[in-house]
Write an enzyme that holds these catalytic residues in place. Structure first.
Site, PDB file in Angstrom:
ATOM      1  N   SER A  49       0.912  -1.121   0.010  1.00 52.55           N
ATOM      2  CA  SER A  49       0.001   0.098  -0.109  1.00 52.55           C
ATOM      3  C   SER A  49       0.902   1.212   0.086  1.00 52.55           C
ATOM      4  CB  SER A  49      -0.763  -0.227   1.182  1.00 52.55           C
ATOM      5  OG  SER A  49      -1.628   1.299   1.291  1.00 52.55           O
ATOM      6  N   GLY A  50       0.553   2.112  -0.810  1.00 48.59           N
ATOM      7  CA  GLY A  50       1.182   3.266  -0.932  1.00 48.59           C
ATOM      8  C   GLY A  50       2.388   3.432  -1.798  1.00 48.59           C
ATOM      9  N   THR A  95      -1.569   2.604  -8.190  1.00 50.29           N
ATOM     10  CA  THR A  95      -2.563   3.152  -8.741  1.00 50.29           C
ATOM     11  C   THR A  95      -1.971   4.430  -9.672  1.00 50.29           C
ATOM     12  OG1 THR A  95      -4.011   2.791  -7.060  1.00 50.29           O
ATOM     13  CG2 THR A  95      -4.769   4.622  -8.384  1.00 50.29           C
ATOM     14  N   ASN A 120      -1.096   5.524   3.255  1.00 48.03           N
ATOM     15  CA  ASN A 120      -1.242   6.235   1.931  1.00 48.03           C
ATOM     16  C   ASN A 120      -2.638   6.934   1.960  1.00 48.03           C
ATOM     17  OD1 ASN A 120      -1.891   6.850  -0.745  1.00 48.03           O
ATOM     18  ND2 ASN A 120      -1.703   4.839  -1.626  1.00 48.03           N
ATOM     19  N   SER A 175      -5.332   5.860  -0.604  1.00 49.66           N
ATOM     20  CA  SER A 175      -5.353   4.220  -0.649  1.00 49.66           C
ATOM     21  C   SER A 175      -6.509   3.658  -1.370  1.00 49.66           C
ATOM     22  CB  SER A 175      -4.987   3.532   0.720  1.00 49.66           C
ATOM     23  OG  SER A 175      -4.694   2.213   0.611  1.00 49.66           O
ATOM     24  N   SER A 176      -6.181   2.755  -2.208  1.00 46.09           N
ATOM     25  CA  SER A 176      -7.383   2.041  -2.859  1.00 46.09           C
ATOM     26  C   SER A 176      -7.732   0.959  -1.953  1.00 46.09           C
ATOM     27  CB  SER A 176      -6.874   1.046  -4.418  1.00 46.09           C
ATOM     28  OG  SER A 176      -6.011   2.109  -4.982  1.00 46.09           O
ATOM     29  N   GLY A 188      -2.120  -3.889  -2.089  1.00 48.07           N
ATOM     30  CA  GLY A 188      -1.073  -4.642  -1.868  1.00 48.07           C
ATOM     31  C   GLY A 188      -0.838  -5.322  -0.733  1.00 48.07           C
ATOM     32  N   GLU A 229      -0.350  -6.464   2.648  1.00 47.22           N
ATOM     33  CA  GLU A 229      -0.572  -5.784   4.060  1.00 47.22           C
ATOM     34  C   GLU A 229      -0.047  -6.625   5.215  1.00 47.22           C
ATOM     35  OE1 GLU A 229      -4.584  -4.125   3.998  1.00 47.22           O
ATOM     36  OE2 GLU A 229      -4.036  -2.555   2.799  1.00 47.22           O
TER      37      GLU A 229
HETATM   38  N1  LIG Z   1       5.183   7.972 -10.067  1.00 46.20           N
HETATM   39  C1  LIG Z   1       4.876   9.042  -9.052  1.00 46.20           C
HETATM   40  N2  LIG Z   1       5.372  10.138  -9.249  1.00 46.20           N
HETATM   41  C2  LIG Z   1       4.901  10.837  -8.017  1.00 46.20           C
HETATM   42  N3  LIG Z   1       4.211  10.418  -6.944  1.00 46.20           N
HETATM   43  C3  LIG Z   1       3.864   9.254  -6.971  1.00 46.20           C
HETATM   44  C4  LIG Z   1       4.176   8.507  -8.072  1.00 46.20           C
HETATM   45  N4  LIG Z   1       3.859   7.217  -7.573  1.00 46.20           N
HETATM   46  C5  LIG Z   1       3.300   7.175  -6.370  1.00 46.20           C
HETATM   47  N5  LIG Z   1       3.160   8.598  -5.902  1.00 46.20           N
HETATM   48  C6  LIG Z   1       2.766   9.201  -4.736  1.00 46.20           C
HETATM   49  O1  LIG Z   1       2.378   8.115  -3.923  1.00 46.20           O
HETATM   50  C7  LIG Z   1       0.868   8.010  -3.482  1.00 46.20           C
HETATM   51  C8  LIG Z   1       0.495   6.702  -3.339  1.00 46.20           C
HETATM   52  O2  LIG Z   1       0.451   5.984  -4.591  1.00 46.20           O
HETATM   53  P1  LIG Z   1      -0.654   5.119  -4.921  1.00 46.20           P
HETATM   54  O3  LIG Z   1      -1.887   5.567  -4.448  1.00 46.20           O
HETATM   55  O4  LIG Z   1      -0.404   4.841  -6.287  1.00 46.20           O
HETATM   56  O5  LIG Z   1      -0.213   3.753  -4.129  1.00 46.20           O
HETATM   57  P2  LIG Z   1      -0.946   2.340  -4.088  1.00 46.20           P
HETATM   58  O6  LIG Z   1       0.316   1.538  -4.630  1.00 46.20           O
HETATM   59  O7  LIG Z   1      -2.035   2.215  -5.304  1.00 46.20           O
HETATM   60  O8  LIG Z   1      -1.295   2.253  -2.796  1.00 46.20           O
HETATM   61  P3  LIG Z   1      -2.545   1.202  -2.310  1.00 46.20           P
HETATM   62  O9  LIG Z   1      -2.239   0.065  -2.279  1.00 46.20           O
HETATM   63  O10 LIG Z   1      -3.044   1.796  -0.803  1.00 46.20           O
HETATM   64  O11 LIG Z   1      -3.821   1.745  -3.259  1.00 46.20           O
HETATM   65  C9  LIG Z   1       0.384   8.786  -4.424  1.00 46.20           C
HETATM   66  O12 LIG Z   1      -0.739   9.532  -4.121  1.00 46.20           O
HETATM   67  C10 LIG Z   1       1.410   9.970  -4.804  1.00 46.20           C
HETATM   68  O13 LIG Z   1       1.415  11.018  -4.010  1.00 46.20           O
HETATM   69 MG   LIG Z   2      -3.992   2.242  -4.802  1.00 43.69          MG
END
Ligand SMILES: Nc1ncnc2c1ncn2[C@@H]1O[C@H](COP(=O)(O)OP(=O)(O)OP(=O)(O)O)[C@@H](O)[C@H]1O
Ligand SMILES: [Mg+2]
Length: 1080
Positions: A110-111, A115, A160, A163-164, A390, A392
């Site tokens: 997560s984070g 996404t 996050n 977070s999804s 992801g 957890e």
């Molecule tokens: N390539 C990137 N460039 C800039 N910021 C990023 C990038 N990837 C992620 N982030 C930052 O990290 C934060 C978390 O990313 P994201 O929501 O994609 O995580 P996730 O893997 O989908 O987590 P979860 O499993 O909780 O959904 C985003 O809101 C953004 O601020």
């Molecule tokens: Mg996500």
């Protein structure tokens, strides 16, 4: 790419190594070191072969611009430095050009940025695929589905801010050209427990906060909501606002996105109504109420809130209230109603809220699918993007984490399977011998969870369905019995004595050794969450709602369709959907993005070694590298390999003409690389050790420097020479121009001189010729003259004799003829006018023409008179006749005559017939009056005149009194003999009557009138025409007049009478009347 473009490679300007496969030596430390080094240099992407490792930078980097998209577009994977676009491009091109369905598997905790990565892939594909109004709309809809789903399915968690809280798999469908047609989204297990309760520091789903802060006032009022978060029990208050997140702005974004995706305004409204209803459900509170029979009952504390909810979703208040107080159980056609105590009522309320929200979420996904589904039925190419929660590990892990981790376990499995399979397939394809690789296969853990007979999920289901008292503890007991022997299962109570004294393992927990680490799960709530029960009373109550969306969310509440069979458990459902997903993914070509989170603080630039190390381990990245390097670390198709290293060998530099493979063979042999270090595949060269590759790279770098020097040298030489040649050329040009100019000048001088000389010569020649010609002409003329004279002399001599005899006459005739001709022509021009009285006549030119000239004058005059007469009318002719007569009678005889010539003879001067004065007279005279005038009748006694009217008719003449008109005398014309008058200018005349006629008794008439000439002429003419006899006209200065019996002589004398110019008559004696006529 044009041929001239410089071929680049991943190997250029590498920070650390761009591909972990090239890591040397391969160890966890160096792996982390490499990641850190790259991360510090903002290189967040690193490859392991075709897998992309993505580090979350926690800040926006300038590497996703449209220019970058263009840079990576249509380039080979290893050509540029690692980037998520390279992977997206590879996947898209392979889909479009080789017709291979693709899936992009994004994993990480997560984070870690899953996404974000999925959105980057989607936006890249959108940017490079076809364009056009329709395609753009599809793209826009696909992209805009993200904000909608994120608003409803994402929440701020400790890890996050976005977070999804659901798993998402999206199939993007393309046509044969690679243009997007539509998509299908599948969602997995929304974390619905978040609706009613959130851990500390976390939030509920974004939409609640967005709605409260972003909705306009009137909308909030309509939904019966207040802007204040603290009014709602379901919203956690300690972290209601998130740094850097503008909920209000996001709300507008979401509404806009919903509109683009195709939500109707009333649909959006309904959705927001359901969201409000869920929010308000949390505010319903219950109070205990004891019943007589000792049973606990509950009552809704504040009915107002309940009423508002019921209004919002159109339910009768009593129905919902009852559903919160009672529970009906149906067994064997019997309905048993039991009351709910306060705790149960709260449980029911929360279950309703969770269900309502999760069903709404599923409905949203279906609704979006409806909008974005492809419109054609033709075969489509598919690119799947999997963004699933992801792995957890929390302090307190429950059923949700268990499920999530199970899913990640499955994904890891297919990752291992597919990478290995692919590796193996490549070796076989390339004809290289396969050597076995040692790696951890997590199939055993998957089996522990999903085995149909003794897997944990199967046992949980069994426990849930079992009659009798069922609790989380009984479930743990069962696990302890069955799974105790499993090497990845740990429990304090299990028969396996190993954990009896493990105090980190509480009694109410079990632990699983996941591929990514050990996770401790607390069994509390497992059974309940797996059952996922909603009291039927509640679903029936919802079904009764008049709100069509709410009604459609609860089809199970329809009493006519009561299904006594238990609905499938949550675990079962999830397992099934994961199995379908896995099956689906296995049919596609996988592309991996492995996301790594550099620190726990959501901070930029911080690289926490332990955290990254942990992720590297559980993601199995080291294994991934090992598998990839098993046997051969590096592989590359022959063409780019030869292209990159051809400068290292004379035979291949600068051009190798022949198959690339042979070129590479020659190259490697020439470089004396040990034979065991590489192997020739069918289309690729395989290099066993990264060291060899780096050796090649070093050599290449050195050689490139040499080449650069060489190029520089040649370039400088070329430049100097070019400059020299240019100057030389310029000099030649200048000289040529100058010479040309000088020659031109010289030539022009010579030319003008030549022209002068030429003109002089020509002039001289011409003059000479002219002189000759003139001389010749003079000679000719002289000869001609002489000849003419000579001929004349000759002729005259010959003809002289004839000439003398006739010439005189001829000349005379000719001359006369000529003179006459001239005379007539001149006469013609000098003719006098046509007036008969014109006396002019031109002078006579020659004397001998006298007679002719006079004769001609006469003829001309006669002719002119005739012409003049010819114009006369009959009347005029008569007048002139009369005048002519008068002229014959009196011309040159009477002196009065000339004065009468100019007076016209009018005849009737008195106009007897018209004048009323003479009316009587005119009646007496019947005949036509020829003449009527006043005359003086001379009294014979005294010679005095008395005026009388003188009338002449055809047959007679009359005298009448002037005043009375009475006729005094009338004489027939036949009785007249003559008329006498003097030759003087007087007007006296006598009219004689024949002797013996009746008139003769009175005697002759002596009258006087100025119009004597006219009267006498008319009298004469009338007498002649009526009597055919002429009367005598006597002109004499003395004549006799018969007065009765006396004859009186009238004598005219010249004298000057008293009264001027008028003649006067006087009686001299009996026989004489004297008339004195004034002398002229
Ligand atoms: N390539 C990137 N460039 C800039 N910021 C990023 C990038 N990837 C992620 N982030 C930052 O990290 C934060 C978390 O990313 P994201 O929501 O994609 O995580 P996730 O893997 O989908 O987590 P979860 O499993 O909780 O959904 C985003 O809101 C953004 O601020
Ligand atoms: Mg996500």
């Amino acid at each position: 790419m044009s041929k001239m473009e410089v071929k680049t490679s991943l190997l250029d300007n590498m920070i650390g190594v761009g591909d972990m496969v090239l890591l040397e030596p391969l160890a966890e430390e160096s792996f982390l070191e490499n990641l850190k080094k790259r991360f510090d240099h903002n290189e967040i992407y690193t490859y392991i072969g075709s897998v992309v490792i993505s580090m979350n930078p926690y800040r926006s980097l300038p590497i996703y611009s449209p220019e970058k998209v263009e840079e990576y577009r249509n380039r080979n994977f290893y050509e540029l430095s690692p980037h998520i676009f390279a992977l997206a491009d590879e996947a898209y091109r392979s889909l479009r050009d080789q017709d291979k369905d693709q899936c992009i598997l994004i994993t990480g905790e997560s984070g870690a940025g899953k996404t974000e990565a999925s959105k980057l892939v989607m936006s890249y594909v959108a940017a490079v695929c076809g364009k056009g109004a329709e395609v753009n709309q599809v793209k826009e809809q696909l992209l805009q589905s993200n904000p909608v789903l994120e608003a409803f399915g994402n929440a701020k968690t400790m890890r996050n801010d976005n977070s999804s809280r659901f798993g998402k798999y999206m199939d993007i469908e393309f046509d044969f050209k690679g243009d997007p047609l539509g998509g299908v989204i599948s969602n997995y297990l929304l974390e619905k427990s978040r609706v009613v309760k959130q851990p500390r520091g976390e939030r509920n789903f974004h939409i609640f906060y967005q709605l409260l802060s972003g909705a306009p006032d009137d909308m909030l009022k309509k939904l019966n909501l207040e802007r204040d978060f603290s009014k709602y029990n379901y919203l956690s208050l300690d972290s209601a606002t998130v740094n850097g997140v503008d909920d209000a702005a996001n709300f507008r974004t979401v509404r806009n996105a919903m509109q683009i995706v195709g939500f109707m305004d009333d649909e959006t409204q309904s959705v927001l109504e359901v969201v409000s209803a869920v929010l308000k459900l949390g505010n319903i509170e219950f109070k205990p109420e004891s019943r007589v029979n000792g049973l606990d009952e509950s009552r809704v504390k504040d009915k107002n809130e309940l009423k508002e909810i019921c209004e919002l979703i159109g339910i009768e208040q009593a129905v919902l209230e009852r559903a919160f107080s009672f529970r009906t159980v149906e067994a064997k056609q019997e309905k048993v109603s039991t009351t709910l105590n306060v705790a149960q009522a709260y449980y029911a309320r929360d279950a309703l809220a969770k269900n309502l929200y999760s069903r709404l979420f599923s409905w949203l996904v279906n609704r979006i699918n409806e909008s974005i589904k492809a419109q054609t039925k033709t075969r489509k190419k598919v690119m799947g993007v999997l963004d699933i929660y992801g792995f957890e590990i929390f302090e307190d892990n429950s059923f949700e984490q268990f499920i999530i981790n199970y899913c990640n376990e499955k994904l890891q499995q297919i990752f291992i399977e597919l990478t290995l399979r692919e590796e193996q397939e490549e070796y076989i394809r390339e004809g290289i011998e396969w050597t076995h690789i040692d790696y951890f296969n997590n199939a055993i853990i998957c089996d522990l969870i999903e085995n149909n007979t003794n897997g944990i999920l199967a046992m949980l289901d069994e426990e849930c369905l079992r009659p009798g008292t069922v609790s989380d503890e009984t479930f743990l007991e069962k696990l302890n019995q069955i799974c105790a022997g499993h090497e990845h299962f740990e429990s304090r109570m299990s028969k396996n004595s190993k954990f009896l004294n493990d105090h980190t393992l509480p009694h109410n927990c079990f632990r699983i050794q996941h591929y990514a680490g050990k996770v401790l799960y607390r069994v509390e709530g497992f059974v309940d969450k797996n059952n996922d029960l909603l009291y039927r009373d509640l679903s029936q109550a919802m079904w009764k709602a008049s709100h069509s969306l709410v009604k459609s969310l609860f089809p199970d509440g329809n009493p006519t369709k009561i299904n006594l069979k238990r609905p499938p458990t949550a675990g079962f459902q999830f397992k099934a959907s994961v199995a379908t997903l896995m099956k689906n993914l296995l049919t596609k070509n996988p592309n991996y993005i492995r996301c790594i989170k550099p620190n726990d603080k959501k901070a930029t630039h911080i690289f926490t070694d332990s955290l990254v190390c942990h992720q590297v381990r559980y993601l199995g990245l080291m294994e991934n590298v090992r598998v990839r390097r098993a046997g051969y670390a590096f592989r590359q198709t022959y063409e780019p390999c030869l292209e990159r290293y051809k400068m290292l060998c004379k035979q291949t530099w600068p051009h190798w003409r022949g198959p690339a493979r042979e070129g590479v063979e020659v190259l490697l042999k020439d470089l004396q690389i040990p034979r065991e270090e590489y192997s020739y595949g069918r289309s690729k060269i395989f290099i066993r050790n990264p060291r060899t590759l780096f050796h090649l790279e070093d050599q290449r770098k050195q050689r490139l420097q040499d080449l650069a020097t060489l190029i520089q040298k040649i370039y400088r030489g070329w430049k100097c020479r070019t400059r020299f040649l240019l100057m030389k050329r310029s000099q030649v040009t200048v000289a040529a121009w100058y010479r040309r100019y000088a020659q031109q000048k010289k030539y022009q001088r010579i030319k003008s001189s030549a022209i002068v000389v030429q003109s002089y010569i020509r002039g001289w020649k011409s003059r000479k010729i002219l002189r000759e010609l003139k001389y010749q002409k003079r000679c000719t003329e002289a000869v001609t003259t002489i000849a003419a004279y000579w001929h004349g002399t000759q002729v005259r001599r010959d003809y002289r004799k004839f000439f003398r005899a006739n010439a005189g006459k001829k000349i005379y005739e000719f001359t006369i003829q000529r003179i006459m001709q001239k005379y007539f022509l001149e006469l013609k021009n000098k003719m006098p006018s046509m007036s008969p009285i014109d006396k002019t006549w031109p002078a006579r030119p020659y004397l001998f023409l006298e007679a002719t000239h006079t004769e001609l004058r006469r003829i001309f005059h006669l002719w002119r008179c005739k012409k003049y007469r010819d114009q006369f009318t009959e009347q005029k002719k008569a007048i002139y006749d009369e005048k002519l007569e008068a002229s014959e009678m009196f011309k040159d005889k009477k002196a009065l005559y000339p004065s009468s010539v100019g007076q016209p003879f009018q005849g009737d001067y008195l106009e007897i017939s018209k004048n009323p004065k003479y009316q009587k007279l005119s009646t007496l005279v019947e005949e036509k009056i020829i003449l009527a005038d006043i005359v003086n009748k001379i009294n014979r006694a005294n010679g005095k005149g008395a005026p009388r009217i003188f009338l002449l008719t055809k047959n007679s003449f009359l005298l009448a009194d002037q005043k009375s008109g009475q006729i005094k005398s009338s004489v027939p014309l036949s009785d007249l003999t003559s008329a006498s008058m003097s030759a003087q200018t007087d007007g006296f005349f006598a009219v004689r009557v024949k002797e013996g006629t009746p008139a003769a008794a009175k005697g002759d008439f002596l009258l006087s009138s100025d119009r004597l000439i006219e009267i006498v002429t008319k009298l004469y003419r009338t007498c002649l025409s009526s009597t055919k006899e002429k009367i005598n006209i006597e002109i004499s200065d003395e004549f006799l007049v018969q007065f009765k019996q006396d004859k009186v002589c009238v004598k005219f004398v010249q004298g000057s009478p008293k009264n001027g110019s008028v003649a006067a008559c006087k009686r001299k004696n009996n026989r004489l009347l004297e008339v004195a006529v004034p002398s002229p």
